[in-house]
Structures are given as structure tokens and as C-alpha cells.
Design an enzyme around this catalytic site. Structure first.
Site, PDB file in Angstrom:
ATOM      1  N   LEU A  59       0.852  -1.208   0.000  1.00  9.76           N
ATOM      2  CA  LEU A  59       0.000   0.000   0.000  1.00  9.76           C
ATOM      3  C   LEU A  59       0.875   1.241   0.000  1.00  9.76           C
ATOM      4  CD1 LEU A  59      -3.199   0.160   0.074  1.00  9.76           C
ATOM      5  CD2 LEU A  59      -2.877   1.222   2.325  1.00  9.76           C
ATOM      6  N   GLY A  60       1.698   1.354  -1.038  1.00  5.83           N
ATOM      7  CA  GLY A  60       2.438   2.603  -1.262  1.00  5.83           C
ATOM      8  C   GLY A  60       1.574   3.547  -2.068  1.00  5.83           C
ATOM      9  N   ARG A  61       2.202   4.475  -2.796  1.00  6.19           N
ATOM     10  CA  ARG A  61       1.433   5.449  -3.570  1.00  6.19           C
ATOM     11  C   ARG A  61       0.447   4.764  -4.518  1.00  6.19           C
ATOM     12  NH1 ARG A  61       6.900   7.073  -4.002  1.00  6.19           N
ATOM     13  NH2 ARG A  61       7.398   9.139  -3.211  1.00  6.19           N
ATOM     14  N   ILE A  64       0.872  -5.002 -11.577  1.00 10.02           N
ATOM     15  CA  ILE A  64       1.273  -3.746 -12.223  1.00 10.02           C
ATOM     16  C   ILE A  64       2.558  -3.234 -11.581  1.00 10.02           C
ATOM     17  CG2 ILE A  64      -0.941  -2.936 -13.127  1.00 10.02           C
ATOM     18  CD1 ILE A  64      -1.429  -1.503 -10.468  1.00 10.02           C
ATOM     19  N   ARG A 110       6.381  -5.290 -10.754  1.00  7.39           N
ATOM     20  CA  ARG A 110       7.486  -5.895 -11.493  1.00  7.39           C
ATOM     21  C   ARG A 110       7.265  -7.404 -11.508  1.00  7.39           C
ATOM     22  NH1 ARG A 110       8.504  -1.563 -13.081  1.00  7.39           N
ATOM     23  NH2 ARG A 110      10.466  -0.380 -13.034  1.00  7.39           N
ATOM     24  N   GLU A 146      10.804  -9.400 -20.400  1.00 10.33           N
ATOM     25  CA  GLU A 146      10.021  -8.551 -21.318  1.00 10.33           C
ATOM     26  C   GLU A 146      10.944  -7.701 -22.202  1.00 10.33           C
ATOM     27  OE1 GLU A 146       8.824  -4.601 -18.861  1.00 10.33           O
ATOM     28  OE2 GLU A 146       7.970  -6.437 -18.052  1.00 10.33           O
ATOM     29  N   HIS A 201       3.531  -3.647 -20.552  1.00 10.97           N
ATOM     30  CA  HIS A 201       4.202  -2.760 -19.594  1.00 10.97           C
ATOM     31  C   HIS A 201       3.910  -1.311 -19.958  1.00 10.97           C
ATOM     32  CE1 HIS A 201       7.926  -2.144 -16.800  1.00 10.97           C
ATOM     33  NE2 HIS A 201       6.941  -1.295 -16.560  1.00 10.97           N
TER      34      HIS A 201
END
Ligand code: 8YV
Length: 315
Positions: free
Chosen positions: A153-155, A232, A234, A263, A281
Site C-alpha cells: 500500500l504505497g502510492r 502492475i 514488477r 520482457e 508494460h
């Protein structure tokens, strides 16, 4: 005044290339046919590296630039930059947080809706004549009111959770510790427990050695045959072999993925699955956000060479 020499690791949109070349003497690493030789030739002049989140700067690249002062990352993820090598020489590192947060959260939620409601298949149902021939499109599960887990729960994770509130979802999150700004949502310390109580699990962790494969066989099995994994962040946050096996044998219901090991050369096993949504990506890939990212890369470089405080320092 002589322009500082910089190494540009990967291509940027045209609107970034022009101002970058006006301000700096740019050496385009990605254009070089013999990259080792190119680095040996230009490395001694390079004072800054301008890279991208998924490309970073390896120890070998950093060591080929003995005059390197700063690495400016076009992206919020700096996991591909060898921070140990930078620390050893006091090399500064910057990234581009905040300007891309909302776009990445938007795409994560869009991927959940698109896959859950089968929208890619539904468009084919219209276009290939199935609607006229076979009638109603097969029913799918709904999104609103169901259980969502946010791993990190970062930005970006916070903006995902905010958006999920709009779908009246039962939201929980996992992080190192409870977040004071997230009292409205249930904190679940253990990622396995979070997966067990989720129908949709978003992976929004900043990638590092500590988070590598945090979504492994246990978490994937706990999410289960009705569950959806949305990544969403890495690819390294997920054990991709375990994910592929679970998708192939039905242990996991489905997955919406914007990032992949190797990728853009992703594992071909993904391409034969019908329970995935695959994206290139591009979560931060809007005109507005990419312009803001490019501007921040240049502003950090300009601040460094002017001897002013960096705008968004990582190191
Ligand atoms: C890429 C990203 O950097 O922000 C990040 O860390 O992964 C992306 O925004 C972007 O695709 C530019 O290459």
C-alpha cells in the site's frame, strides 16, 4: 559552456529527445551495435545516465563510467539500478514518482474489470459473428461488492484501493506495517492470508531483493481457482513458473499482467492461455504522464548539474 555528457540507455518519446539533446551531449546506448565497445569509448566522458524503470543501470555500466555522478530513472521503479554500486561511489539516483501513480492505478483497475467481465472475448463475440449465431455471451463473475487485496500500500497501491472503494469492494491490504492513512481498510500482515480472503489480488509492491517472488506457490494457491491476480509492479515480485503452472492447471482462476520476466520477450506459455490478460508494460503509458516523467528526468539532471537539490532523489 560545455554540455555534460550523458548516457541514454533506452529510447524516449520524440518530445523528450529534443530537449535532452539541447541540454546534454547524449550518447545513445540502445543504438550501439557493439555495446561493450561503445561503453568503453564513451564511458570515460559520461557524467550522468538517463535510463528507464525497466532498463536501469547495471554495475558493469556504472563501472564503465568512472566520472558518473547521477543516474536519472524515467519511472518510479529503480530496482534495475545497482544501488550498491552507486552507493560505493556516492552516485546520486533519482526516479519519477507521483506523476505516474494515477495512470498505473487506473490501468490496474481497468485490467481487473476487463478480465473479470471478459471484454476482450466479448468483442470477438461481436466481431466474429458468434453473437448472431450463438446468442448471449457466456456469463462471467461480477466485480462490485467482492473482495480485493492490495499487496503493497504505497502510492500506487493506495490509489488502487481508493478506486476499488467505488465498486463497494471489501478491501484489505498487506504491507510491512499498518499504514496510518489506511485505517478504513483491513491490514493483513501475511500475503498468504491476504490472498485467502481475496477474489482479486493486486501486486503493487516496489520491487527489491526482499520482495522477489513474494507471490509464490503458496500465495497463488491461496488466491485459488476463482481468484484473479493483477500485477502492475514488477515481474520479479511473482514466481512466474509457479504462476504459469497454476494458470495451466486451474489452481489459479486468471491473471492480468502488465510486466513479465524477460520482457518484451515473455515466456511463450503465456500466449496459449485463455485465462490471462496480457499488457505491454504500459501502465504509465499516457501522453500526459510520459511527458511529466521525461520532464522530471531532465529537471533532476539540470538540478544536479546546477548544484541544486534533486527534485525526487532515491539516493
Ligand atoms: C516504466 C515503470 O518505467 O515507472 C516504472 O517503474 O515500470 C514504467 O513506468 C516506463 O514504462 C518507462 O519505460
Amino acid at each position: 559552456m560545455r554540455k555534460p555528457h550523458i548516457l541514454q540507455v533506452g529510447p524516449y518519446p520524440e518530445w523528450d529527445e529534443v530537449p535532452l539533446n539541447e541540454a546534454f551531449a547524449v550518447h545513445r546506448y540502445f543504438d550501439a551495435s557493439d555495446k561493450a565497445r561503445f561503453l568503453a569509448e564513451v564511458g570515460p566522458q559520461v557524467r550522468a545516465i538517463a535510463t528507464r524503470g525497466e532498463l536501469g543501470a547495471s554495475r558493469a555500466m556504472i563501472e564503465a563510467c568512472p566520472a558518473l555522478e547521477v543516474v536519472s530513472v524515467y519511472g518510479v521503479g529503480f530496482d534495475a539500478v545497482d544501488l550498491v554500486a552507486c552507493r560505493e561511489r556516492g552516485i546520486r539516483v533519482t526516479n519519477t514518482p507521483d506523476v505516474l501513480t494515477n495512470d498505473v492505478a487506473d490501468l490496474g483497475v481497468a485490467m481487473m474489470l476487463c478480465l473479470s467481465r471478459g471484454m476482450i472475448g466479448a468483442e470477438s463475440w461481436v466481431k466474429d459473428g458468434s453473437w448472431a449465431k450463438k446468442g448471449l455471451y457466456p456469463l462471467r463473475r461480477r466485480v462490485w461488492g467482492r473482495r480485493a487485496g492490495v499487496l503493497g500500500l504505497g502510492r500506487i497501491g493506495y490509489e488502487v484501493a481508493k478506486r476499488l472503494k467505488g465498486f463497494d469492494m471489501d478491501i484489505a491490504y498487506s504491507d510491512i506495517a499498518p499504514k496510518p492513512y489506511a485505517a478504513e481498510w483491513q491490514f493483513v500482515a501475511d500475503p498468504v492470508a491476504l490472498a485467502e480472503r481475496s477474489d482479486f489480488l493486486f501486486v503493487t509492491l516496489a520491487a527489491s531483493a526482499a520482495t522477489r517472488h513474494i507471490v509464490g506457490r503458496e500465495v497463488i494457491t491461496a488466491l485459488g481457482g476463482e481468484g484473479m491476480l493483477i500485477n502492475i509492479s514488477r515481474a520479479s515480485n511473482i514466481d512466474e513458473e509457479a504462476l504459469l503452472e497454476a494458470l495451466e492447471n486451474g489452481t489459479l482462476g486468471c491473471a492480468a499482467l502488465d510486466v513479465f520476466e524477460g520482457e518484451p520477450a515473455l515466456n511463450p506459455r503465456f500466449l496459449s492461455l485463455d485465462n490471462v490478460l496480457l499488457q505491454p508494460h504500459h501502465a504509465s503509458g499516457t501522453v500526459e504522464t510520459r511527458k511529466a516523467m521525461g520532464q522530471l528526468v531532465r529537471d533532476n539532471l539540470a538540478a544536479h548539474f546546477a548544484g541544486e537539490p534533486l527534485l525526487t532523489p532515491v539516493l
